[in-house]
Enzyme design. Structure first.
Site, PDB file in Angstrom:
ATOM      1  N   LYS A   1      39.515 -89.670 -57.829  1.00  0.00           N
ATOM      2  CA  LYS A   1      40.000 -90.767 -58.679  1.00  0.00           C
ATOM      3  C   LYS A   1      41.379 -91.172 -58.147  1.00  0.00           C
ATOM      4  O   LYS A   1      42.414 -90.697 -58.626  1.00  0.00           O
ATOM      5  CB  LYS A   1      40.046 -90.285 -60.133  1.00  0.00           C
ATOM      6  CG  LYS A   1      39.931 -91.391 -61.147  1.00  0.00           C
ATOM      7  CD  LYS A   1      39.648 -90.847 -62.533  1.00  0.00           C
ATOM      8  CE  LYS A   1      40.001 -91.837 -63.607  1.00  0.00           C
ATOM      9  NZ  LYS A   1      39.267 -93.098 -63.572  1.00  0.00           N
TER      10      LYS A   1
HETATM   11  N1  PMP Z   1      33.118 -94.458 -62.643  1.00  0.00           N
HETATM   12  C1  PMP Z   1      34.357 -94.933 -62.424  1.00  0.00           C
HETATM   13  C2  PMP Z   1      34.592 -95.799 -61.241  1.00  0.00           C
HETATM   14  C3  PMP Z   1      35.403 -94.610 -63.309  1.00  0.00           C
HETATM   15  O1  PMP Z   1      36.634 -95.091 -63.106  1.00  0.00           O
HETATM   16  C4  PMP Z   1      35.137 -93.814 -64.437  1.00  0.00           C
HETATM   17  C5  PMP Z   1      36.239 -93.493 -65.408  1.00  0.00           C
HETATM   18  N2  PMP Z   1      36.953 -92.362 -64.998  1.00  0.00           N
HETATM   19  C6  PMP Z   1      33.836 -93.326 -64.617  1.00  0.00           C
HETATM   20  C7  PMP Z   1      32.849 -93.659 -63.697  1.00  0.00           C
HETATM   21  C8  PMP Z   1      33.502 -92.427 -65.758  1.00  0.00           C
HETATM   22  O2  PMP Z   1      34.154 -91.181 -65.574  1.00  0.00           O
HETATM   23  P1  PMP Z   1      34.540 -90.261 -66.793  1.00  0.00           P
HETATM   24  O3  PMP Z   1      33.306 -90.068 -67.588  1.00  0.00           O
HETATM   25  O4  PMP Z   1      35.005 -89.001 -66.155  1.00  0.00           O
HETATM   26  O5  PMP Z   1      35.596 -90.952 -67.567  1.00  0.00           O
END
Ligand code: PMP
Length: 296
Positions: free
Chosen positions: A153
């Protein structure tokens, strides 16, 4: 507003006033997007304020930094404790928590010479999740995993998400749906995709998507509920024959999708598998004990 005169931030192992903290205009993160972050939520539960899957989020932050070679000298436990302390200092219960690892002065394209860890938090009230999304397939694809570490991320990756979101909103849709560079279904700008067909769930496999912590939770809940889920490579034509679909992510939790471009999902959201999972997720994050009890 994310902060006011009283807001406190966690910054490099200290708690500081948000309005007294500054940032360096020569930061590598500001110029090149070379930093890593997380999006976490806390909930006011019957057992007090609980940060949902805090360890998993800080593990992912650590992994994101390792993958892009940003030094990270915190333990997960230290950051979890700092987060609870931060919530207490800001009197927050239902909150969105934003940790950011950012680099100091360095205008070169080499590894950072200094790194800071900041955690901010702000109030995030109950999201009702009853509005269904109208999506459009984006003209932007997700970055190729050979160009970046898609499972990390990383700040700069989000320019892709912003481009796709702006395009969708400019065309009067609620949200974008991005394909990967081979044309398979990938994910939303900030959420993972699931769809339902003939009583079974499908979701894009890992490799070209961010491995969402909500996605992993939905997979666990689906197993508990006895629902079959297939992870794989799917085309948008598969989605255009599906009965229902949903996005999931920390911010939106589980949110139903009404349509993708001109295709309307035929099944009513209230009768979909997504709705079952939405309810189970909502219970899990807000009433963890009740969920345990239900499953025992
Ligand atoms: N895909 C992307 C590109 C994201 O930015 C997020 C948000 N973090 C998610 C999926 C979902 O991830 P999470 O469930 O860990 O928030």
């Amino acid at each position: 507003m994310y902060s006011n005169n009283e807001t406190v931030l966690f910054l490099d192992r200290k708690f500081v006033k948000a309005n007294e903290s500054t940032t360096d205009l020569y930061s590598q993160t500001l110029h090149y997007g070379y930093g890593a972050f997380e999006g976490i939520r806390s909930y006011d539960t019957k057992n007090g304020t609980k940060v949902f899957k805090a360890e998993e989020h800080y593990e992912r932050l650590k992994k994101s930094c390792e993958l892009v070679k940003i030094p990270f000298d915190y333990s997960v436990q230290e950051l979890v404790e700092a987060t609870y302390e931060l919530l207490k200092k800001n009197n927050l219960k239902n909150a969105y928590i934003r940790p950011l690892v950012y680099c100091g002065q360095n205008m070169s394209l080499s590894k950072p010479t200094s790194v800071s860890v900041m955690i901010a938090a702000w109030d995030w009230g109950a999201y009702l999740g009853d509005k269904l999304l109208r999506l459009t397939v984006s003209s932007y694809c997700r970055p190729h995993p050979k160009s970046i570490h898609i499972e990390a991320k990383v700040c700069g990756h989000y320019v892709n998400s912003i481009l796709a979101t702006n395009e969708a909103k400019d065309n009067a849709f609620d949200e974008a749906l991005l394909l990967d560079s081979d044309g398979f279904l990938a994910e939303g700008p900030g959420a993972n995709l699931f769809f339902e067909k003939d009583g079974k769930l499908f979701t894009p496999q890992l490799g070209n998507i961010l491995p969402g912590i909500t996605r992993a939770t939905v997979l666990e809940l689906a197993e508990q509920l006895g629902l079959e889920v297939q992870q794989g490579k799917f085309y948008k034509e598969d989605l255009f024959q599906a009965d229902s679909a949903f996005y999931c992510g920390t911010a939106a939790e589980v949110v139903g999708i009404e349509s993708v471009d001109t295709y309307q999902f035929p099944k009513s959201w209230n009768e979909s598998l997504g709705k079952k999972l939405q309810d189970a997720y909502s219970l899990l994050v807000r009433e963890p004990l009740k969920q345990l009890h239900l499953n025992s």
